[in-house]
Design a protein around this motif. Structure first.
Motif, PDB file in Angstrom:
ATOM      1  N   THR A  42       0.837  -1.207   0.000  1.00 41.74           N
ATOM      2  CA  THR A  42       0.000   0.000   0.000  1.00 41.74           C
ATOM      3  C   THR A  42       0.868   1.252   0.000  1.00 41.74           C
ATOM      4  O   THR A  42       0.601   2.202  -0.743  1.00 41.74           O
ATOM      5  CB  THR A  42      -0.946  -0.008   1.213  1.00 41.74           C
ATOM      6  N   ALA A  43       1.905   1.271   0.811  1.00 40.49           N
ATOM      7  CA  ALA A  43       2.800   2.428   0.846  1.00 40.49           C
ATOM      8  C   ALA A  43       3.495   2.613  -0.504  1.00 40.49           C
ATOM      9  O   ALA A  43       3.626   3.745  -0.995  1.00 40.49           O
ATOM     10  CB  ALA A  43       3.823   2.261   1.957  1.00 40.49           C
ATOM     11  N   ASN A  46       1.038   4.072  -2.969  1.00 39.33           N
ATOM     12  CA  ASN A  46       0.826   5.502  -2.699  1.00 39.33           C
ATOM     13  C   ASN A  46       1.988   6.341  -3.222  1.00 39.33           C
ATOM     14  O   ASN A  46       1.783   7.446  -3.743  1.00 39.33           O
ATOM     15  CB  ASN A  46       0.632   5.744  -1.204  1.00 39.33           C
ATOM     16  N   ALA A  50       1.610   9.239  -6.119  1.00 34.79           N
ATOM     17  CA  ALA A  50       2.079  10.604  -5.904  1.00 34.79           C
ATOM     18  C   ALA A  50       3.073  11.011  -6.996  1.00 34.79           C
ATOM     19  O   ALA A  50       3.029  12.150  -7.489  1.00 34.79           O
ATOM     20  CB  ALA A  50       2.724  10.724  -4.531  1.00 34.79           C
TER      21      ALA A  50
END
Length: 182
Positions: A42-43, A46, A50
């Protein structure tokens, strides 16, 4: 003599134990590991989102600056009577609705950063008369001075800027420009 105080019974083996605590600990550790990997994925996702957003914004701003540079180049070309940039058969009505990109159709390139290039093209749209023009007023009306109140003629152009950025981001900016002829 034997003393009963010093004799303790040894650990008793429990024949009913089958390693249940060990199995629960292994399952718990496996679940915690899976949750850690999911959090890491998930990180990472993300971070990629971005980065894509940042690239898309940078691509848009470079395309926008290309349109502004195209406007400056157009005004310079009109002032020096160099019509090769805007009147070499490039009528904007021929391509204004087209979204197919061919770099050969764009005679000017701007902002060469790494592999990315901003492509700029200009096409003629129309000419017309400004309100208040002496030409519209008929005989007996002279020029009322300079500026928009005096009227005059205008030429409209479409300036299109196209930028292909990193991570397949694409931005295209259209700028309608009206040049008032003095």
């Amino acid at each position: 003599m034997s003393s009963l105080q010093n004799s303790r019974p040894g650990p008793e083996s429990c024949p009913d134990q089958s390693g249940m605590v060990f199995i629960v600990a292994i399952i718990t550790l496996a679940l915690l590991g899976i949750m850690g990997l999911a959090a890491s994925d998930t990180a990472h996702l993300n971070i990629l989102m971005a980065a894509n957003g940042q690239d898309a914004k940078a691509t848009f701003f470079l395309a926008d600056s290309g349109a502004n540079a195209g406007h400056e180049y157009l005004e310079s070309a009109i002032a020096s009577v160099n019509s090769s940039f805007y009147s070499n058969g490039t009528n904007a009505s021929d391509w204004e609705d087209s979204r197919d990109f061919n770099p050969d159709d764009f005679p000017v390139t701007w902002h060469r950063h790494g592999a990315g290039t901003t492509h700029v093209r200009v096409g003629f749209i129309e000419t017309g008369l400004m309100p208040g023009s002496a030409l519209q007023g008929g005989s007996g009306y002279g020029s009322m001075g300079s500026g928009a109140a005096a009227g005059g003629s205008y030429s409209s152009y479409l300036i299109r800027s196209h930028r292909q950025g990193p991570r397949k981001s694409v931005a295209e900016v259209d700028l309608g420009w009206r040049h008032v002829n003095q």
